[in-house]
Design a protein around this motif. Sequence first.
Motif, PDB file in Angstrom:
ATOM      1  N   ARG A  11      -2.023   0.768   7.684  1.00 28.79           N
ATOM      2  CA  ARG A  11      -0.491   0.601   7.523  1.00 28.79           C
ATOM      3  C   ARG A  11      -0.095   0.722   6.432  1.00 28.79           C
ATOM      4  O   ARG A  11       1.357   0.721   6.745  1.00 28.79           O
ATOM      5  CB  ARG A  11      -0.144  -1.582   7.960  1.00 28.79           C
ATOM      6  CG  ARG A  11       0.858  -1.796   8.442  1.00 28.79           C
ATOM      7  CD  ARG A  11       0.715  -3.304   8.294  1.00 28.79           C
ATOM      8  NE  ARG A  11       0.455  -3.707   9.590  1.00 28.79           N
ATOM      9  CZ  ARG A  11      -0.069  -4.139   9.624  1.00 28.79           C
ATOM     10  NH1 ARG A  11      -1.186  -4.902   8.771  1.00 28.79           N
ATOM     11  NH2 ARG A  11      -1.935  -4.469  10.899  1.00 28.79           N
ATOM     12  N   GLU A  12      -0.035   0.669   5.228  1.00 26.82           N
ATOM     13  CA  GLU A  12       0.635   1.031   4.178  1.00 26.82           C
ATOM     14  C   GLU A  12       0.904   2.859   4.285  1.00 26.82           C
ATOM     15  O   GLU A  12       2.037   2.909   3.268  1.00 26.82           O
ATOM     16  CB  GLU A  12       0.170   0.953   3.211  1.00 26.82           C
ATOM     17  CG  GLU A  12       0.515  -0.660   2.783  1.00 26.82           C
ATOM     18  CD  GLU A  12      -1.354  -1.227   1.413  1.00 26.82           C
ATOM     19  OE1 GLU A  12      -1.266  -0.025   0.904  1.00 26.82           O
ATOM     20  OE2 GLU A  12      -0.845  -2.354   0.516  1.00 26.82           O
ATOM     21  N   ARG A  49      -4.998  -2.652   6.969  1.00 25.46           N
ATOM     22  CA  ARG A  49      -3.993  -3.411   5.804  1.00 25.46           C
ATOM     23  C   ARG A  49      -3.645  -1.914   5.062  1.00 25.46           C
ATOM     24  O   ARG A  49      -2.779  -1.222   4.772  1.00 25.46           O
ATOM     25  CB  ARG A  49      -3.900  -4.485   4.490  1.00 25.46           C
ATOM     26  CG  ARG A  49      -4.205  -5.685   5.408  1.00 25.46           C
ATOM     27  CD  ARG A  49      -4.312  -6.714   4.017  1.00 25.46           C
ATOM     28  NE  ARG A  49      -5.321  -6.878   3.793  1.00 25.46           N
ATOM     29  CZ  ARG A  49      -6.970  -7.269   3.741  1.00 25.46           C
ATOM     30  NH1 ARG A  49      -6.342  -8.359   4.348  1.00 25.46           N
ATOM     31  NH2 ARG A  49      -7.576  -7.309   3.139  1.00 25.46           N
ATOM     32  N   ASN A  72       6.204   2.615  -2.797  1.00 21.61           N
ATOM     33  CA  ASN A  72       5.733   2.119  -3.813  1.00 21.61           C
ATOM     34  C   ASN A  72       5.887   3.220  -5.451  1.00 21.61           C
ATOM     35  O   ASN A  72       6.008   4.185  -5.026  1.00 21.61           O
ATOM     36  CB  ASN A  72       4.807   1.870  -4.174  1.00 21.61           C
ATOM     37  CG  ASN A  72       4.545   0.446  -2.968  1.00 21.61           C
ATOM     38  OD1 ASN A  72       5.798  -0.240  -3.024  1.00 21.61           O
ATOM     39  ND2 ASN A  72       3.678  -0.076  -2.759  1.00 21.61           N
ATOM     40  N   GLY A  74       4.750   4.479   5.323  1.00 14.81           N
ATOM     41  CA  GLY A  74       4.412   3.752   5.896  1.00 14.81           C
ATOM     42  C   GLY A  74       4.982   3.040   3.482  1.00 14.81           C
ATOM     43  O   GLY A  74       5.392   3.699   3.064  1.00 14.81           O
ATOM     44  N   THR A  75       4.508   2.326   3.138  1.00 13.11           N
ATOM     45  CA  THR A  75       5.416   1.563   2.176  1.00 13.11           C
ATOM     46  C   THR A  75       4.329   2.090   1.046  1.00 13.11           C
ATOM     47  O   THR A  75       5.104   2.420  -0.365  1.00 13.11           O
ATOM     48  CB  THR A  75       5.348  -0.046   1.791  1.00 13.11           C
ATOM     49  OG1 THR A  75       3.300  -0.683   1.851  1.00 13.11           O
ATOM     50  CG2 THR A  75       6.067  -0.867   2.844  1.00 13.11           C
ATOM     51  N   ALA A  76       3.498   2.370   1.002  1.00 12.75           N
ATOM     52  CA  ALA A  76       3.190   3.624  -0.243  1.00 12.75           C
ATOM     53  C   ALA A  76       3.580   4.999  -0.523  1.00 12.75           C
ATOM     54  O   ALA A  76       3.171   4.950  -2.097  1.00 12.75           O
ATOM     55  CB  ALA A  76       1.459   3.812   0.724  1.00 12.75           C
ATOM     56  N   PRO A  85       2.621   3.130   9.735  1.00 11.27           N
ATOM     57  CA  PRO A  85       2.754   1.961  10.399  1.00 11.27           C
ATOM     58  C   PRO A  85       2.977   1.986  11.674  1.00 11.27           C
ATOM     59  O   PRO A  85       2.423   1.266  12.299  1.00 11.27           O
ATOM     60  CB  PRO A  85       3.935   0.969   9.227  1.00 11.27           C
ATOM     61  CG  PRO A  85       4.737   2.463   9.036  1.00 11.27           C
ATOM     62  CD  PRO A  85       4.008   3.514   8.993  1.00 11.27           C
TER      63      PRO A  85
END
Length: 446
Positions: A326-327, A323, A142, A137-139, A330
Amino acid sequence: MTKVEPGSPIVIVGAGCFGLSTAYHLLKRGFTDVNVLDRAETLPAKDAASTDMNKIVRSSYPDDFYTSLAKDAVKSWKDEDEWGKHYHEAGVLIMGEGAAGYTKASYANDLALGVRVVNLEDEEKRKSVFDSGVELGTAFTNKCFAYLNQDAGWVHAEGGTRRALENVRALGGTVTSGKAVAELVRESGETGRTTAVRCTDGSLYPAELVVLATGSWTPSTFPESVTQFQCLATGHSVVTIQLTFDEAILYRKSPVIYNQTTGFYIFPPNAENIVKMAIHAGGHTRDVRTDQNCTISTPRTVSTHGVIEGCRIPVEAARELRRAFREIYPALASSKPFVTTRMCWYADTQDEDWLIGPAPGDPSLFVATGGSGHAYKFLPVIGRLVADAVQGVLPENLAKKFAVDRKQQSDDKVNPESVLRIERRINTARTLDEGSLSTDKDLLPT
């Protein structure tokens, strides 16, 4: 502090991480009359923080004392003759967002002490840690600082606690269940020293030294300790998901992931293909009004509210976990319901250093608690510190660091309705609303 001889009777209240490790190390040093009491009818206690499916074992701290002690703990966990086969060296992926000062300091300490670390400086290196079929995921995209601690992993917590219990008994220590403490018996006069422990069933246990290792139950069991010992009971929400056999194969190679900024952490699947996750942050307090017309945060567990009701978590915590999940993963977060929930209760100190040492004004009463959510990994060695303190040989800098009456940092945000409110490093503890606990619907993917 009372001089304790090897033959002196010692009573330890609490058969968790601090209590069993303390008993173990005292017995190894030749103490012969060590009795551990615990309120639970069966041990390990089902609702204790130390009774869990897994706990992170990592040396990644910005404080080099904890880094060094954790290295010693890992070495002990690897000794299967002493501690069994409960440690799993899966590695721990440490990440920190923003400036990531905490994480970078942890990395520097690990590196300085010779821990095997890999700097995951870009997205591709982070992806290389996982099976190519794992959707991240986005973690991981970033901008954050991340590294892999290869000399780390997780331990089967209930198994480790059970092994500690066996080790204590093998060395001649006594561990007695079903012994809830009603009061500390003190002699009259100026000293007021503790001379015994009286249990709710009326049994009396005389002692030259009493060690309180009661964890999150300390404030509610010993109300006078709330301000004296400066610790607060906080509940932290834990959930699990169930993977299929094929999914587990895909994710089993993954390391433990710990975001030191948000506090979210997640384990690889265990032997039953179960994945556990939680957030190490402020948690929740449950303020119960006492006969003295004040409130003390008191655990809400299976022993107080039953197997089903006692395991429910706040709705807000379930959403926050979803939440954060999901990061990281996902695909799993969008398809997997949370199948079990639990509130894991800790005894928090404001500075997150433990409480180890004599109680103020009572030379025969010792305190060994304040785990603040990061004590279990040290189970094989934490009792060494307590035993050193009991024998008066704990180095002065550590005696000050863990002193029960030390001045902890204050945030001046005291709730007048509560005896004590502590702000944790990452977040602020919130009051538990028992009318807003999760139902099965709240555990479904969204």
